[in-house]
Design an enzyme around this catalytic site. Structure first.
Site, short mmCIF file in Angstrom:
data_model
loop_
_atom_site.label_atom_id
_atom_site.label_comp_id
_atom_site.label_asym_id
_atom_site.label_seq_id
_atom_site.Cartn_x
_atom_site.Cartn_y
_atom_site.Cartn_z
N GLU A 23 31.09 -4.18 -14.46
CA GLU A 23 29.77 -3.86 -15.01
C GLU A 23 29.14 -5.18 -15.44
OE1 GLU A 23 28.45 -0.70 -15.32
OE2 GLU A 23 30.22 -0.03 -14.22
N LYS A 51 38.63 9.18 -16.44
CA LYS A 51 39.28 9.78 -15.28
C LYS A 51 40.59 10.44 -15.67
CE LYS A 51 37.11 6.41 -12.32
NZ LYS A 51 37.26 5.06 -11.77
#
Ligand code: ASP
Ligand code: MG
Length: 819
Positions: A669, A684
């Site tokens: 990012e 996740k």
């Protein structure tokens, strides 16, 4: 002999009438011809307006009269040569003068009786047949004008008269035998026993044609109109509807009664009785075969498809009478029907369940209030005694009829029908099927009419199926998805007979919707600034109001707002495919709401790409669980960025340098701390944990942050990157220590016994995790069945193309469920 009937649009102007001349000439080559005509287009409506106005004493009727007069005079000017005009106009002017007198009389009396009304309406056909017969003669076709009042004998119900077949047949034979050449017969009209003019009901010229045809034993009755024939469904509502080459008399009857306005419903009977085929032809497209209507055997034993056509009636009202006091009480139904019959209210649909607790009827909207009033009176006693608990009217409904001779004795038709409706979330309010099994009619809300017609049509008539996809987000994943859809659409069509139509795209600023699909080669241009509000709600409202069948919403955003809309979408029976984790990894409340919505919806919800992008992780996990395997442990690396960092460190790189390289390569990012914190990885794992049935929240995932402790205070990205070197020594030390024992380190997670942990771990160098490369992801399932050698799923777990591919696969999974 052949009878050729031409409707109002087929003779609407000079050009069309010349075209009709050609059709008649062509037909005359093989057989003698009888022509039946309607009034010119619009004339019957104008006559009716004039009559009603005159009946109200409104002198404004004369405007309508003038219009009628001008319309006919224009046609004479256009068609008839100067030399003949006088003769043609003489009769016409006499007719118009009579019409004017009648209207004047009605206006003076302010009373429009059925007798006067029928007389007024008769002028349309009288004038058209006259002008056309003159024109034919002028063009060398020996034609004569025949006023059907001298042939068709009816009862005295002037505006919707019943035909006395026996008497009519005698007169038709006598009249048409005498004449030579082509008789041009006025459609629609007849005469009562006292000689006064009657009409056969709107659209009644078709009926005239089949009465005449059957009386003289014609070889064929052709109905020339402005469409190619009976369609599999109304082409204005169903884009892929097509003209049917053949239908049986029975099917024609069913279809014309249930809303297909091609043929006057009564007109089938005379032809059917006489065994004369009817052919619907398009005068605007004479090359089209049209639809032939005949006995079923003509088709070759009825081996064809079970369903022939669909039609619908809207603007009707569902009337429901219910109450426990109706059970086992004979006579209620009889009184109900008689009462409606006495007041001339026609019943379109009837259904009563065997429990006898309620009777449902459908009647025309215009009669609804009257029906309620008279029934409340009729059953006042039962209502007071609570034997009848309710008498309700439901407006805004539609009846859809599925028609076909071969449905009879063909199991599975209704199963297929209702399954299709169910998967599309269409609520069926009432159902009726006659025991001739030729027609299954069902009642739905008006708003579902088109959707129902389309999905039922598709499932019974087309090999090609369509799914409508609405994409949210226009970023990397959406772009890749569109690319893949474009590239693969031909193959999908060829191999799966599937059309994936992108009917909508939107981001927070722009939107494009089209029910027949956005051009994917040009979607950026199709996007228009949104002027209907900019929220997800607006987009979803739009999707909902389009109410297309087989709809899938595809979330390619990373927006919490969009994720929060899944329950609503599912409740509207719109399936959802999402690459956005914020739903399944959102708050426990949101997660549960989505799950519940999914359970009570007929639509599907798929999110394979939430974990490991396109890698088959969720599906594998569910397959294992659903087939009875027990999952003992899930381990894995589910962050491409962190996988890369550790894989490079194992090769000898420095932590801070690798992070910098990863940032430069776009693996992180913009602020690498977001990856290093492990948050994305944790989400996740949260999803996997929930998938295993654990009640987990984000805070329950123990997750070691890789942001060094001494660098956790507020600082800019640059400052952070600057100082990151201070953590290198620590990692070097860890790796060195591990190596001493033939071990290595990795950042990996583990779920076991309802606990999920993600941390820097020491692993034997032989562990599959130690063998990862680049940004690879991996999940290791240790289960009862995969105990000694665990099941491994490994591969790239991020990136536009693989994520889009996973989304695409989910779309296809839903498509194959829907169709
Ligand atoms: N002219 C009549 C009507 O418009 C009859 C017909 O067209 O068949 O209803
Ligand atoms: Mg008509």
């Amino acid at each position: 002999m052949k009878v050729l009937k031409f409707g109002g649009t087929s003779i609407q102007d000079g050009e069309r009438i010349r075209n009709v001349l050609g059709i008649i000439r062509e037909a005359m080559r093989d057989t003698p011809v009888i022509v039946v005509v309607s009034a010119f287009r619009k004339v019957t409506d104008l006559l009716l307006d004039a009559a009603v106005k005159a009946g109200e004493g409104d002198a404004g009727y004369s405007k309508k009269f003038d219009e009628i007069e001008a319309l006919h005079k224009d046609l004479v000017d256009d068609l008839i040569d100067e030399g003949r005009k006088k003769e043609v106009e003489k009769f016409l002017l006499e007719e118009l003068a009579e019409l004017s007198d009648v209207l004047h009389g009605v206006c003076l009396l302010r009373e429009l009786s059925d007798k006067s009304r029928a007389l007024i309406m008769s002028f349309g056909e009288r004038c058209s047949a006259w002008i056309i017969s003159c024109f034919l003669r002028q063009e060398g076709v020996e034609a004569s004008y025949v006023d059907a009042r001298n042939m068709i004998v009816t009862d005295s119900n002037h505006c919707d008269a019943r035909v006395d077949m026996k008497a009519s047949v005698r007169r038709i034979k006598a009249r048409l035998k005498k004449g030579s050449g082509v008789p041009v017969v006025t459609g629609y009209i007849g005469a009562a026993p006292d000689g006064t003019a009657t009409t056969l009901g709107r659209g009644g010229s078709d009926y005239t044609a089949t009465i005449v045809g059957s009386a003289i034993g014609a070889a064929e009755i052709q109905i020339w109109t402005d469409v190619d024939g009976f369609f599999s469904a109304d082409p204005k509502r169903v884009r892929d509807a097509y003209a049917l080459p053949f239908i049986s008399y029975g099917e024609a009857l069913e279809l014309s009664h249930s809303g297909a306005r091609i043929l006057h419903p009564y007109s089938v009977h005379p032809a059917m009785k006489a065994g004369i085929p009817i052919r619907i032809r398009n005068s605007f497209n004479p090359d089209a075969e049209g639809t032939r209507i005949g006995v079923l055997e003509d088709k070759g034993g009825g081996g064809g498809r079970p369903v022939t056509g669909l039609s619908s009636i809207n603007n009707v009202v569902l009337l429901n009478l219910s109450g426990s006091g109706m059970v086992g009480v004979p006579g209620i139904a009889s009184r109900l029907f008689s009462c409606l019959a006495r007041h001339m209210i026609n019943i379109i649909f009837i259904s009563q369940a065997s429990s006898e607790q309620s009777i449902s009827l459908v009647i025309d909207y215009s009669r609804a209030d009257k029906a309620r009033k008279i029934l409340e009176k009729e059953f006042a006693r039962e209502i007071a005694a609570r034997q009848i608990e309710s008498l309700t009217l439901k407006k805004r409904i539609a009846i859809i009829a599925v028609v076909g001779n071969n449905m009879s004795g063909h199991p599975g038709v209704s199963a297929h029908l209702f399954e299709t409706l169910g998967k599309n979330g269409i609520n069926v309010i009432a159902v009726a099927q006659g025991s001739n099994e030729m027609n299954i009619s069902f009642v739905v809300e008006s708003r579902d009419e088109d959707k129902a017609l389309n999905c039922v049509h598709e499932s019974f008539f087309l090999s090609r199926r369509t799914v409508h996809v609405f994409i949210a987000g226009t970023g990397t994943i959406a772009k890749s998805l569109i690319g893949q859809l474009r590239e693969h659409s031909l193959i999908l069509r060829k191999e799966m007979d599937l059309d994936v139509v992108v009917s909508g795209m939107a981001n927070t600023r722009m939107m494009a919707v089209r029910d027949d699909g956005i051009d994917l080669g040009n979607w950026e241009k199709a996007l228009k600034p949104r002027n209907d509000g900019k929220t997800v709600r607006d987009y979803i409202e739009r999707i909902r109001s389009m109410n297309l069948h087989n709809t899938i919403f595809v979330d390619c955003t990373a927006s919490g707002d969009v994720a929060e809309s899944y329950p609503d979408l599912l409740a509207s029976n719109i399936s959802v495919v999402t690459a956005n984790k914020l739903g399944m990894a959102g708050s426990w409340e949101l997660y549960e709401t989505i799950r519940n919505a999914q359970r009570s919806s007929n639509a599907r919800f798929l999110y394979e790409t939430n974990v490991g992008a396109g890698l088959p992780i969720i599906n594998t996990l569910n397959d294992l669980r659903n087939s009875g395997d027990k999952i003992i442990k899930i381990e894995g690396v589910l962050s491409g960025t962190l996988s890369y960092i550790f894989n490079e460190m194992r090769k000898g790189g420095k932590f801070s340098e690798i992070v910098r390289k990863a940032k430069e390569a776009g693996y992180t990012e913009p602020d690498p701390r977001e990856d290093l914190s492990g948050a994305d990885f944790a989400r996740k794992f949260l999803i996997l944990g929930r998938e295993l049935g654990y009640r987990l929240d984000y805070e329950d995932i123990e997750c070691e942050s890789l942001v060094p402790e001494h660098l956790r205070e507020e600082m800019s990205v640059e400052a952070f990157m600057e100082k990151l070197g201070s953590a290198d020594a620590d990692y070097d030390e860890k790796i060195r220590k591990a190596a001493e024992n033939d071990m290595t380190i990795a950042y990996a997670g583990e779920i076991c016994d309802g606990k999920a942990r993600i941390s820097v771990k020491m692993l034997p160098v032989t562990n599959p995790v130690a063998g990862l490369n680049g940004t690879e992801n991996m999940v290791v399932f240790t289960t009862d069945r995969y105990l000694d050698t665990p099941l491994v799923v490994k591969g790239p777990g991020a990136g536009g193309e693989v994520t889009a591919g996973g989304v695409f696969a989910d779309i296809l999974r839903i498509a194959s469920y829907l169709i």
